[in-house]
Design a protein around this motif. Structure first.
Motif, PDB file in Angstrom:
ATOM      1  N   GLY A  59       0.842  -1.176   0.000  1.00 45.69           N
ATOM      2  CA  GLY A  59       0.000   0.000   0.000  1.00 45.69           C
ATOM      3  C   GLY A  59       0.883   1.233   0.000  1.00 45.69           C
ATOM      4  N   ALA A  60       0.294   2.368   0.267  1.00 42.01           N
ATOM      5  CA  ALA A  60       1.034   3.623   0.202  1.00 42.01           C
ATOM      6  C   ALA A  60       1.910   3.874   1.422  1.00 42.01           C
ATOM      7  N   LYS A  61       1.565   3.254   2.559  1.00 43.21           N
ATOM      8  CA  LYS A  61       2.261   3.567   3.804  1.00 43.21           C
ATOM      9  C   LYS A  61       2.754   2.328   4.531  1.00 43.21           C
ATOM     10  N   GLY A  62       2.920   1.238   3.802  1.00 47.12           N
ATOM     11  CA  GLY A  62       3.577   0.078   4.365  1.00 47.12           C
ATOM     12  C   GLY A  62       2.756  -0.706   5.358  1.00 47.12           C
ATOM     13  N   LEU A  63       3.426  -1.679   5.953  1.00 44.34           N
ATOM     14  CA  LEU A  63       2.791  -2.542   6.946  1.00 44.34           C
ATOM     15  C   LEU A  63       2.399  -1.732   8.182  1.00 44.34           C
TER      16      LEU A  63
END
Length: 448
Positions: A226-230
């Motif tokens: 996604g755009a902001k990781g885990l």
């Protein structure tokens, strides 16, 4: 200026072999091109051939080469500000830190490095300095530094005081139960094709239960899960995370974000470096954050990545090569029956103009459109057909045994509690218990 005009790829590689290239890393595990330029996701080699990059430069690129916003930011930084200052602080560093700690939930403060390997080593030194403890538990690849060279094997290295739990929850809990008061932190690299957010949330909870720092190595995933990781998109709690690939669109920069009191162990950990203060990569990172702010970049990457992933799955099914295609659209895995077969397919696809990652993990950039996906799939189909024509293939799905073997080979994932794995856990507990505690205590606890 050095020129390769008139030289073939083979001649240029031979030139490199004499003075700089490692036989395996630079030649044996690469396809035979020396590239002189790249635009978007297209590369041009010394012979003038254009080849599509399906690796995103091993994940370093998010926007593609020569992205105008990044080029302007870097040029402006060099032209109007300079390359590096005597002071470690610059307006660019301060603003970048502010934006990163706002972006990722784990971040209260940020410090910067040049590479992913350096960032993960910084993270474990911070953990040791903050806690005063010496043991580190790890799973996955965190770079090439000494402390994690045994990342493919569950076990304990008494020289580095690092124990690998192989993504196995039974092993993690067992090690924490036995040695929790001596463990400075647990660091894990996400493998989103194999383990979902629930798995990592559970690891985080286990660490919190034992009062041990949980560190997510998001060098690759921070801008691709996604755009902001885990940590951000996935919502998985962490005490520290590392961020690098894609952050500055190919310029050398990484960051460690975390709880304020942990990052404030920076001085005690003795972390330093002249080039951590370099301005142009930070200017590039600020430009990347500006470019991705409205979500359009990730929307495009997700869309093109899905087209590529689904297309590769369909190609392999059509030519009769059993395969398992899995993972998020921006960094998915394609698993076939052996590493050698994987190499053969991608080597053949290279001859048709596409440079895939031979390990089977594929990544797109925002420079991808439908034309790039079509080119990649055409090259992949031609290569797969060429290879399949020389094989006696058994129809059907990829065997479960291969699906279990791949994570073990690729990132040391011992995902099932087999008899052998359980015995390995007990052997590792015994080795940790027998370690020389005085050696760990005698060393600076910050030592990585």
């Amino acid at each position: 200026m050095t020129s390769t005009t008139g030289q073939s790829n083979a001649e240029t590689i031979e030139r490199a072999r004499r003075v700089t290239a490692a036989e395996d890393y630079d030649i044996g595990t690469r396809f035979p091109s020396v590239f002189v330029s790249a635009q978007g996701s297209w590369m041009t080699d010394v012979e003038g051939k254009r080849i599509l990059d399906v690796t995103a430069a091993s994940g370093a690129l998010l926007l593609g080469n020569q992205h105008p916003r990044v080029v302007e930011a870097v040029s402006n930084a060099v032209r109007n500000h300079g390359a590096v200052f005597a002071s470690t602080l610059s307006p660019q560093r301060i603003e970048l830190a502010e934006r990163l700690v706002e972006r990722y939930p784990a971040g209260e403060k940020a410090v910067f490095c040049k590479t992913g390997s350096e960032a993960t080593t910084t993270a474990i030194r911070l953990a040791r300095a903050y806690t005063g403890r010496d043991l580190i538990l790890t799973s996955g690849y965190h770079g090439w530094h000494d402390w994690q060279l045994s990342y493919l094997n569950m076990g304990f290295d008494p020289r580095t005081r690092v124990a690998n739990f192989g993504y196995n929850e039974t092993a993690l809990r067992r090690f924490l139960e036995e040695f929790g008061s001596d463990i400075a932190g647990v660091i894990v690299t996400p493998e989103p094709a194999w383990l979902d957010t629930d798995y990592y949330s559970n690891l985080s909870s286990i660490c919190a239960e034992f009062g041990v720092l949980f560190i997510i190595d998001e060098v690759i995933t921070a801008l691709r899960w996604g755009a902001k990781g885990l940590n951000g998109t996935g919502g998985v709690r962490a005490d520290m995370i590392t961020v690098s690939k894609g952050l500055s669109n190919g310029h050398a920069l990484s960051a460690v974000l975390g709880r304020r009191e942990v990052i404030d162990a920076y001085d005690k950990a003795g972390i330093a470096g002249t080039y951590t203060r370099e301005v142009p990569p930070m200017a590039a990172a600020l430009a990347v954050l500006d470019e991705i702010e409205d979500g359009a970049v990730h929307e495009q990457c997700e869309k093109m990545g899905k087209l590529l992933k689904d297309g590769m799955r369909d190609v392999l099914a059509s030519v009769g090569i059993p395969a398992f295609v899995t993972g998020p659209n921006m960094m998915f895995d394609v698993v076939v029956e052996s590493e050698s077969l994987s190499w053969d397919i991608y080597r053949a696809a290279y001859d048709f103009g596409a440079y895939f990652e031979d390990s089977g993990t594929h990544m797109v950039t925002a420079a991808y459109g439908e034309a790039e996906v079509e080119h990649a799939l055409t090259a992949f189909e031609k290569g797969a057909k060429q290879v399949a024509s020389k094989l006696e293939l058994a129809p059907g799905d990829l065997p479960d045994a291969r699906k279990l073997a791949f994570p073990l080979e690729a990132f040391g994932g011992s995902l099932k509690d087999s008899e052998g794995v359980l015995q390995r856990i007990e052997d590792t507990v015994e080795r940790i218990a027998k370690r020389d505690k005085d050696q760990g205590n005698a060393l600076d606890p910050a030592c990585g």
